[in-house]
Scaffold this motif. Sequence first.
Motif, PDB file in Angstrom:
ATOM      1  N   LEU A 256      35.690  36.687  46.756  1.00 53.31           N
ATOM      2  CA  LEU A 256      36.880  36.338  47.454  1.00 53.31           C
ATOM      3  C   LEU A 256      37.415  34.982  46.564  1.00 53.31           C
ATOM      4  CD1 LEU A 256      38.964  36.500  49.534  1.00 53.31           C
ATOM      5  CD2 LEU A 256      37.336  35.486  51.068  1.00 53.31           C
ATOM      6  N   GLU A 257      36.437  34.309  46.258  1.00 57.55           N
ATOM      7  CA  GLU A 257      36.756  32.957  45.585  1.00 57.55           C
ATOM      8  C   GLU A 257      37.280  33.273  44.224  1.00 57.55           C
ATOM      9  OE1 GLU A 257      34.221  29.231  43.655  1.00 57.55           O
ATOM     10  OE2 GLU A 257      32.990  30.747  44.428  1.00 57.55           O
ATOM     11  N   THR A 258      37.028  34.067  43.580  1.00 52.36           N
ATOM     12  CA  THR A 258      37.627  34.530  42.288  1.00 52.36           C
ATOM     13  C   THR A 258      39.007  34.837  42.632  1.00 52.36           C
ATOM     14  OG1 THR A 258      35.558  35.142  41.261  1.00 52.36           O
ATOM     15  CG2 THR A 258      37.777  36.010  40.212  1.00 52.36           C
ATOM     16  N   CYS A 259      39.413  35.822  43.737  1.00 50.31           N
ATOM     17  CA  CYS A 259      40.598  36.266  44.004  1.00 50.31           C
ATOM     18  C   CYS A 259      41.467  35.312  44.444  1.00 50.31           C
ATOM     19  CB  CYS A 259      40.406  37.380  45.122  1.00 50.31           C
ATOM     20  SG  CYS A 259      39.431  38.808  44.656  1.00 50.31           S
TER      21      CYS A 259
ATOM     22  N   THR B   7      39.133  44.818  44.524  1.00 50.88           N
ATOM     23  CA  THR B   7      38.449  45.419  43.540  1.00 50.88           C
ATOM     24  C   THR B   7      38.802  45.117  42.221  1.00 50.88           C
ATOM     25  OG1 THR B   7      37.959  47.542  45.090  1.00 50.88           O
ATOM     26  CG2 THR B   7      37.815  47.930  42.977  1.00 50.88           C
ATOM     27  N   LYS B   8      40.077  44.870  42.021  1.00 45.23           N
ATOM     28  CA  LYS B   8      40.794  44.723  40.813  1.00 45.23           C
ATOM     29  C   LYS B   8      41.838  43.607  41.009  1.00 45.23           C
ATOM     30  CE  LYS B   8      43.398  47.316  38.377  1.00 45.23           C
ATOM     31  NZ  LYS B   8      43.691  48.596  37.350  1.00 45.23           N
ATOM     32  N   LEU B   9      42.128  42.785  40.117  1.00 45.69           N
ATOM     33  CA  LEU B   9      43.401  42.294  39.964  1.00 45.69           C
ATOM     34  C   LEU B   9      44.374  42.554  38.925  1.00 45.69           C
ATOM     35  CD1 LEU B   9      42.146  38.533  41.502  1.00 45.69           C
ATOM     36  CD2 LEU B   9      43.395  40.132  42.947  1.00 45.69           C
ATOM     37  N   LEU B  10      45.641  42.459  39.078  1.00 44.26           N
ATOM     38  CA  LEU B  10      46.656  42.936  37.998  1.00 44.26           C
ATOM     39  C   LEU B  10      47.733  42.130  38.000  1.00 44.26           C
ATOM     40  CD1 LEU B  10      47.237  46.825  36.836  1.00 44.26           C
ATOM     41  CD2 LEU B  10      49.091  44.960  36.991  1.00 44.26           C
ATOM     42  N   ILE B  11      47.879  41.411  36.921  1.00 38.35           N
ATOM     43  CA  ILE B  11      49.104  40.888  36.642  1.00 38.35           C
ATOM     44  C   ILE B  11      50.217  41.641  35.751  1.00 38.35           C
ATOM     45  CG2 ILE B  11      50.257  38.838  35.550  1.00 38.35           C
ATOM     46  CD1 ILE B  11      47.282  37.352  35.663  1.00 38.35           C
ATOM     47  N   VAL B  12      51.356  41.504  36.146  1.00 39.68           N
ATOM     48  CA  VAL B  12      52.334  42.551  35.446  1.00 39.68           C
ATOM     49  C   VAL B  12      53.435  41.448  34.966  1.00 39.68           C
ATOM     50  CG1 VAL B  12      54.135  44.270  35.769  1.00 39.68           C
ATOM     51  CG2 VAL B  12      52.352  44.109  37.535  1.00 39.68           C
ATOM     52  N   ASP B  13      53.571  41.545  33.807  1.00 45.32           N
ATOM     53  CA  ASP B  13      54.644  40.752  32.897  1.00 45.32           C
ATOM     54  C   ASP B  13      55.088  41.170  31.796  1.00 45.32           C
ATOM     55  OD1 ASP B  13      56.069  38.517  32.183  1.00 45.32           O
ATOM     56  OD2 ASP B  13      54.863  37.096  33.308  1.00 45.32           O
TER      57      ASP B  13
END
Length: 262
Positions: free
Chosen positions: A84-87, A144-150
């Motif tokens: 959670l800290e990383t998120c 579970t995963k983070l995803l940046i869209v650009d």
Amino acid sequence: MVGLDLDGTTLTAEHQIPVQTQEAIAAARARGVHVVVVTGRMYQSAAPYARQLGLEGLPMGIYNGACVREFPSGRILFHEPLSLETCKKVAAFCEARGLHLNAYVDDELYVPNMGERTCKYIAVAGVKAHPVGSLFLWLSKPSTKLLIVDEPEAIEALRPELKGLLGPAFHITSSIPTFLEITHERATKGLALAWIARSLGVPREQVMAVGDAFNDLSMLQWAGTSVAMTHSPDEVKQAATFVAEGGPGTGVAFALERMGLA
């Protein structure tokens, strides 16, 4: 055993599985080959393709290997989410720069808003998005995963900055040039493929992996035999045993036929 990436590999540009590939996979399965999906997609986004291919009762690697779930029960066999800290750290980073971020909690997609990037993403993924405003404030459970869209140029510029922010204990990769995907260091397609192979009692030497992108590198490097697509980046091709003829969707059939599995 054969581990298959979905987008750009098993699927065409229109996100369909060609009949030729369906028949080749069915022929391989009839020979006793375990065919498993190993994808960056979430479970609910990948499940329709597993159903179409008749992969009931088999594990499926999802979220770039951060989770392994049995299909179609959905039973979680392995899960290595981000803390959670990383998120929250990544969410704060994105909000300060006006970047679009996807979070995945309990196999649901959470986004800041229903803007253009969200709409394009859900059109491909075939899932519902839940707009929550500030992800930094909303997040109370690990993603579970983070995803940046650009845009691709922005994604490439962000990669070293995120590595500097998070340190080496994370896996940062891309399945397509407009995505930057962040998972735990123990969450890669290669580790998921190895986990599935052990669970099915298949030695590494009898595993073939087929993929097309940077997020497939770890499983191409781990498998006894590995296959890249013709459109793959050079680094991905260099990691493969051979490069399949044909485009997205049809290269899988070529690989199975070349190995005498279909």
